[in-house]
Design a protein around this motif. Structure first.
Motif, mmCIF file in Angstrom:
data_model
loop_
_atom_site.group_PDB
_atom_site.id
_atom_site.type_symbol
_atom_site.label_atom_id
_atom_site.label_comp_id
_atom_site.label_asym_id
_atom_site.label_seq_id
_atom_site.Cartn_x
_atom_site.Cartn_y
_atom_site.Cartn_z
ATOM 1 N N ALA A 1 0.840 -1.205 0.000
ATOM 2 C CA ALA A 1 0.000 0.000 0.000
ATOM 3 C C ALA A 1 0.873 1.252 0.000
ATOM 4 O O ALA A 1 0.581 2.238 -0.697
ATOM 5 C CB ALA A 1 -0.933 -0.009 1.209
ATOM 6 N N TYR A 2 1.948 1.201 0.755
ATOM 7 C CA TYR A 2 2.845 2.356 0.812
ATOM 8 C C TYR A 2 3.540 2.554 -0.532
ATOM 9 O O TYR A 2 3.618 3.673 -1.049
ATOM 10 C CB TYR A 2 3.877 2.160 1.928
ATOM 11 C CG TYR A 2 4.856 3.304 2.018
ATOM 12 C CD1 TYR A 2 4.535 4.481 2.688
ATOM 13 C CD2 TYR A 2 6.112 3.215 1.415
ATOM 14 C CE1 TYR A 2 5.426 5.544 2.748
ATOM 15 C CE2 TYR A 2 7.011 4.266 1.474
ATOM 16 C CZ TYR A 2 6.664 5.424 2.146
ATOM 17 O OH TYR A 2 7.551 6.472 2.205
ATOM 18 N N TRP A 3 4.067 1.481 -1.096
ATOM 19 C CA TRP A 3 4.754 1.600 -2.387
ATOM 20 C C TRP A 3 3.818 2.116 -3.464
ATOM 21 O O TRP A 3 4.226 2.853 -4.359
ATOM 22 C CB TRP A 3 5.330 0.246 -2.804
ATOM 23 C CG TRP A 3 6.450 -0.234 -1.932
ATOM 24 C CD1 TRP A 3 7.349 0.526 -1.247
ATOM 25 C CD2 TRP A 3 6.785 -1.595 -1.638
ATOM 26 N NE1 TRP A 3 8.222 -0.262 -0.540
ATOM 27 C CE2 TRP A 3 7.904 -1.572 -0.768
ATOM 28 C CE3 TRP A 3 6.258 -2.823 -2.024
ATOM 29 C CZ2 TRP A 3 8.491 -2.749 -0.281
ATOM 30 C CZ3 TRP A 3 6.848 -3.983 -1.550
ATOM 31 C CH2 TRP A 3 7.960 -3.941 -0.690
ATOM 32 N N ASP A 4 2.557 1.729 -3.370
ATOM 33 C CA ASP A 4 1.591 2.119 -4.390
ATOM 34 C C ASP A 4 1.264 3.604 -4.328
ATOM 35 O O ASP A 4 1.097 4.254 -5.358
ATOM 36 C CB ASP A 4 0.317 1.296 -4.209
ATOM 37 C CG ASP A 4 -0.705 1.553 -5.305
ATOM 38 O OD1 ASP A 4 -0.281 1.798 -6.450
ATOM 39 O OD2 ASP A 4 -1.911 1.504 -5.029
ATOM 40 N N ARG A 5 1.225 4.154 -3.121
ATOM 41 C CA ARG A 5 0.708 5.516 -2.983
ATOM 42 C C ARG A 5 1.749 6.558 -2.603
ATOM 43 O O ARG A 5 1.644 7.713 -3.012
ATOM 44 C CB ARG A 5 -0.404 5.540 -1.934
ATOM 45 C CG ARG A 5 -1.602 4.689 -2.287
ATOM 46 C CD ARG A 5 -2.718 4.871 -1.269
ATOM 47 N NE ARG A 5 -3.190 6.260 -1.223
ATOM 48 C CZ ARG A 5 -4.051 6.721 -0.309
ATOM 49 N NH1 ARG A 5 -4.514 5.911 0.630
ATOM 50 N NH2 ARG A 5 -4.448 7.978 -0.330
ATOM 51 N N TRP A 6 2.743 6.181 -1.831
ATOM 52 C CA TRP A 6 3.568 7.210 -1.198
ATOM 53 C C TRP A 6 5.064 7.125 -1.500
ATOM 54 O O TRP A 6 5.778 8.111 -1.313
ATOM 55 C CB TRP A 6 3.394 7.153 0.329
ATOM 56 C CG TRP A 6 1.974 7.207 0.775
ATOM 57 C CD1 TRP A 6 1.240 6.214 1.328
ATOM 58 C CD2 TRP A 6 1.102 8.335 0.677
ATOM 59 N NE1 TRP A 6 -0.035 6.623 1.590
ATOM 60 C CE2 TRP A 6 -0.150 7.941 1.206
ATOM 61 C CE3 TRP A 6 1.251 9.642 0.196
ATOM 62 C CZ2 TRP A 6 -1.232 8.796 1.264
ATOM 63 C CZ3 TRP A 6 0.170 10.489 0.265
ATOM 64 C CH2 TRP A 6 -1.054 10.073 0.793
ATOM 65 N N ALA A 7 5.553 5.998 -1.926
ATOM 66 C CA ALA A 7 7.006 5.812 -2.018
ATOM 67 C C ALA A 7 7.639 6.792 -3.007
ATOM 68 O O ALA A 7 7.103 7.044 -4.087
ATOM 69 C CB ALA A 7 7.342 4.380 -2.423
#
Length: 903
Positions: free
Chosen positions: A219-225
């Motif tokens: 989820a983090y890689w998809d939206r914020w990384a």
């Protein structure tokens, strides 16, 4: 650890290996430390005298490291480690204290193997990494941290740890956070007794949760990384804890890393981040001493490698290693980076890491900067193996090598890290199989499906053998070819260019350094078979394509010198012809390339081609060694310095002398010059030479004497010959002789104006040209040279007006301007004629390149017409419509001004 030139025996006296002590990097410190150890353990001295390996190890370690010296002095079992450096002590994790002590012993063994040359940099990095992994595994076991996977990041994941590296980790677990996070902190707490452990590379850094599930990471890689976080995943590897969970996390991370497009924005972001880090080093005044983050240091090498991985690793799994040196070798093997550059970067990386290791061994501190203390720098240099010599002191030699490495690495880094090809690849890094390429051909504008499919398959097979970089470049090449006039031709020519290993090597190197090289090459080979063949014979010219200054035609004197040098050492006529033809083709490529790329006007192309022809004649004439004064006078377009690609060289030959010997010599020179430049067959031809404008035409002698010219012009010259002399100009040979002849003929050419009968004669001759000279098969309605309102209309009009008014100018466009200034030609009429002349000249030039053969009318077949129109950035309909517009307007002016028609 200061050094003195020599050390004196201490309390113990001579040890039996004093020479070895003196040759060590720190004799005073080594002797003092040994005396303390021997005093505490008297048996040690005998062991050192008897055991060469132990003695060498102990001397090397003590000379290099104060912290390890303290370990050796305080722990007798540590000295035993040095007796057998092949025996790795078993992991002792009975307690945290046992684990810490075991870590120090293994650390000592690794350092001793490194300092005595048993292990190279890679083996040392792997050993330090294994040490860290054992500590983390022990910490997990001691914490009973089930269901927790430890992921190594940075140098830990890359198996290239330093002696004082941070141990970068992130944690993953599918358990409840409140249950698992205390266990992760306990693991970190134990491991921190042995290493500096850093978990700040986790999502959200210090502000984020210490442990996440795989879904949470996704989820983090998809939206914020950020791009740098994906860059960090290059070195992510499971190292401890739940192995199955670690593998699942790693597989997921790899999928996110390599399926995610790497865009041009990502590229700019990483470059900006690195630039800021460098600015901070410079601001602190450490640029020259900082071997890690300073310009030309370790980071330059690592970022260069990692950026190439991010750009090309999507399509090439072999580039996905977390290890810098291993990836560097693979990049070179696949041609993403040149062998020389790869070797220099690899050597410099090993040098920097050796310096870094020696710095950190001194006191087990995380140091990347050369000391300011001269004694400390001297100590460092000697531990690295430098000694005073005639080349300089040990310190001077170290600093000299450091500066040399920094300059070398920085140069390579900037050339690769900022090269435009990376921008081209960013966001377009999908490699293409032959099947995938074939599927795109129709969409890309390729029409000959069967032939083009075969070319793609053959090209791809060749690229697979020669370069994985080129395999990845294929989609970009097809894109660029699709915008060329004839994509099918371009692909076939490109396939031919990769026909030999030598040409492939040159092209790979050129493409690797510049996307513009590849893009411009696609434009040229998709425009002209003639230019593609020239490049195939001269692949070294490809690297010049992005640089306009390297495509410029040299000044005349330099061209002549270059042409003469090309044939100077060749004896046989055929060899000189071949050399001069190759020389001409190389220079012609520059002229045509600038023309196609839009960097040269019609006038510039004409002047450049004229200079090229003049230099060719000068070199050929000089090689014939005329034994009489001999000159070549340019006529027609050649004399007007307005040659086109298909132009013949219209010439007159004049010599000085009246004797039979002079006549025979002039005839020899003229005949051989025509044969030399014109060739006996089309294959031998350098330029087509036409001497039919000479007195008496084909019936007259090829070369005429000065006096013979004057006699002919006094008694026999006709009006058309006066008109031809309007553009006469010395072009080769004895310039003084040519100028004297033109001066002597000047009153006959210019002095009398034109009588009504002479005007009528010129008009009748022009009408015959229109009616009789258009060859069969060429479209008279769209003839660029002889059509109504086209080139010959403008030339005849300008020349007749010049003869009537006495306005002199060499060349058609300069003549129109001069006639306007003299109020002989109305300004609007001059503009209309100039527009038609330029348009027809530009289209005729381009059609020659596209057709790769002379042709003076617009093509009648749809495909060639489309290729020509695309090359001129227009459509077939607009091409023909514009021809009609400009020639119709020009014809109206010609009928009024030249033919004298009113209304």
């Amino acid at each position: 650890m200061s050094r003195t030139p020599a050390s004196k025996p201490g309390r113990i006296g001579h040890m039996g290996f004093d020479d070895e002590i003196e040759r060590s990097a720190a004799p005073v410190f080594v002797r003092a430390a040994l005396e303390r150890m021997v005093e505490a353990d008297p048996d040690l001295l005998d062991r050192l005298r008897e055991d060469d390996r132990m003695r060498r190890s102990l001397l090397a370690v003590v000379a290099a490291s104060r912290s390890l010296t303290r370990l050796l002095e305080g722990h007798p079992d540590a000295r035993g480690i040095l007796a057998d450096l092949d025996a790795r002590p078993p992991v002792d994790n009975a307690t945290v204290e046992h684990l810490v002590h075991w870590k120090h012993l293994e650390y000592l063994r690794i350092a001793a193997r490194d300092l005595t040359g048993l292990d190279d940099l890679e083996a040392t990095g792997q050993a330090l990494t294994r040490l860290a992994i054992d500590v983390l595994e022990s910490a997990c076991a001691m914490s009973l941290a089930e269901g927790l996977a430890v992921i190594g990041m940075g140098k830990l994941g890359g198996q290239e740890l330093n002696y004082s590296s941070d141990i970068d980790v992130v944690f993953v677990s599918e358990g409840r956070r409140e249950d698992i996070e205390p266990l992760a902190r306990q693991v970190m707490g134990i491991a921190k007794q042995c290493f500096r452990v850093d978990a700040n590379l986790r999502p959200e850094g210090r502000d984020g949760p210490l442990v996440r599930s795989i879904d949470s990471y996704e989820a983090y890689w998809d939206r914020w990384a950020e791009p740098w976080e994906f860059q960090a995943l290059l070195k992510a590897m499971p190292v401890a804890g739940d192995a199955a969970l670690g593998r699942r996390w790693h597989d997921t991370a790899q999928r996110w890393l390599w399926s995610r497009p790497f865009s041009a924005d990502d590229l700019r972001s990483l470059r900006t981040m690195k630039r800021r880090a460098e600015a901070e080093v410079t601001k602190r005044g450490l640029a020259d001493r900082e071997i890690k983050r300073g310009p030309g240091g370790i980071r330059d090498i690592e970022f260069t490698v990692q950026l190439l991985q991010l750009v090309h690793g999507h399509s090439d799994p072999a580039l996905r290693s977390p290890n810098t040196l291993a990836t560097l070798r693979e990049l070179a093997a696949a041609d993403y980076i040149g062998d020389d550059d790869a070797n220099l970067l690899g050597q410099s990386y090993r040098f920097y890491r050796a310096v870094e290791h020696r710095l950190q061994l001194v006191d087990d501190q995380q140091v990347h900067t050369l000391p300011t203390n001269e004694a400390a720098v001297d100590q460092l240099a000697r531990v690295l193996g430098y000694r005073d010599s005639v080349e300089g002191t040990a310190v001077e030699r170290l600093r000299s090598e450091l500066r040399r490495r920094q300059v070398t690495v920085r140069s390579i880094h900037e050339r690769i890290y900022f090269r435009p090809l990376l921008e081209a690849f960013a966001g377009a890094t999908e490699a293409m199989s032959p099947e995938a390429a074939v599927e795109r051909l129709t969409a890309f504008g390729f029409t000959d499906a069967k032939r083009t499919q075969a070319a793609v398959r053959e090209l791809t097979r060749g690229l697979n053998r020669s370069s994985r970089l080129m395999q990845q470049l294929l989609p970009l090449l097809l894109d660029w070819l699709s915008t060329s006039p004839d994509p099918d031709l371009g692909l076939l020519m490109l396939r031919n260019l990769f026909g030999t290993a030598e040409r492939t090597r040159l092209l790979v190197e050129a493409f690797r350094d510049s996307a513009e090289v590849a893009q411009r090459l696609c434009t040229l080979v998709g425009t002209s078979r003639l230019l593609g063949d020239t490049i195939a014979h001269n692949p070294d010219l490809v690297a010049r394509l992005p640089y306009e200054e390297r495509l410029l035609t040299l000044p005349r004197d330099q061209l002549v010198a270059s042409a003469r040098a090309a044939i100077a050492w060749r004896g046989e006529l055929a060899d000189r012809q071949e050399a001069l033809r190759r020389w001409k083709d190389r220079h012609l490529l520059g002229i045509a390339a600038r023309d196609i790329f839009g960097h040269a006007s019609l006038e510039t192309v004409g002047e450049d081609l004229t200079r090229l022809a003049e230099a060719t004649l000068e070199a050929a004439l000089a090689s014939l060694d005329p034994r009489v004064p001999f000159a070549v006078i340019g006529m027609g377009r050649f004399g007007g310095a307005e040659l086109s690609y298909p132009s013949d060289l219209d010439v007159l030959f004049v010599y000085e002398g009246t004797s039979t010997t002079a006549t025979e010599e002039a005839s020899r020179v003229a005949t051989r010059l025509v044969r030399f430049v014109g060739g006996s067959t089309p294959a031998e031809r350098i330029f087509e030479v036409d001497a039919d404008l000479r007195p008496e035409g084909k019936q007259g002698p090829l070369a005429r004497s000065f006096d013979g010219f004057l006699s002919y012009w006094r008694d026999y010259a006709q009006t058309w010959e006066r008109q031809a002399m309007v553009r006469a100009r010395p072009v080769a040979g004895d310039r003084d002789l040519a100028e004297r002849l033109l001066g002597a003929l000047e009153p006959r050419v210019w002095g009398t104006g034109l009588t009504p009968d002479e005007v009528l004669e010129i008009r009748r001759m022009k009408a015959r040209v229109e009616n009789e000279r258009i060859p069969p098969g060429e479209d008279p309605l769209f003839h660029l040279k002889l059509g109504r309102g086209s080139l010959s209309d403008v030339e005849f009009t300008a020349q007749m007006l010049q003869l009537r008014s006495g306005v002199r100018a060499t060349g058609t466009l300069p003549a129109l301007a001069a006639l306007e200034r003299a109020d002989v030609l109305d300004g609007s009429d001059a503009d209309v004629l100039a527009e038609a002349y330029r348009y027809c000249g530009e289209v005729r030039n381009r059609w020659f390149l596209v057709n790769s053969a002379p042709s003076d009318s617009l093509p009648t077949q749809p495909e060639p017409l489309r290729w020509l129109a695309r090359s001129l950035d227009t459509t077939p309909t607009e091409l023909r419509e514009r021809y009609r517009r400009v020639t119709r307007r020009a014809r109206r002016v010609v009928e009024r001004v030249f033919y004298g028609q009113q209304g």
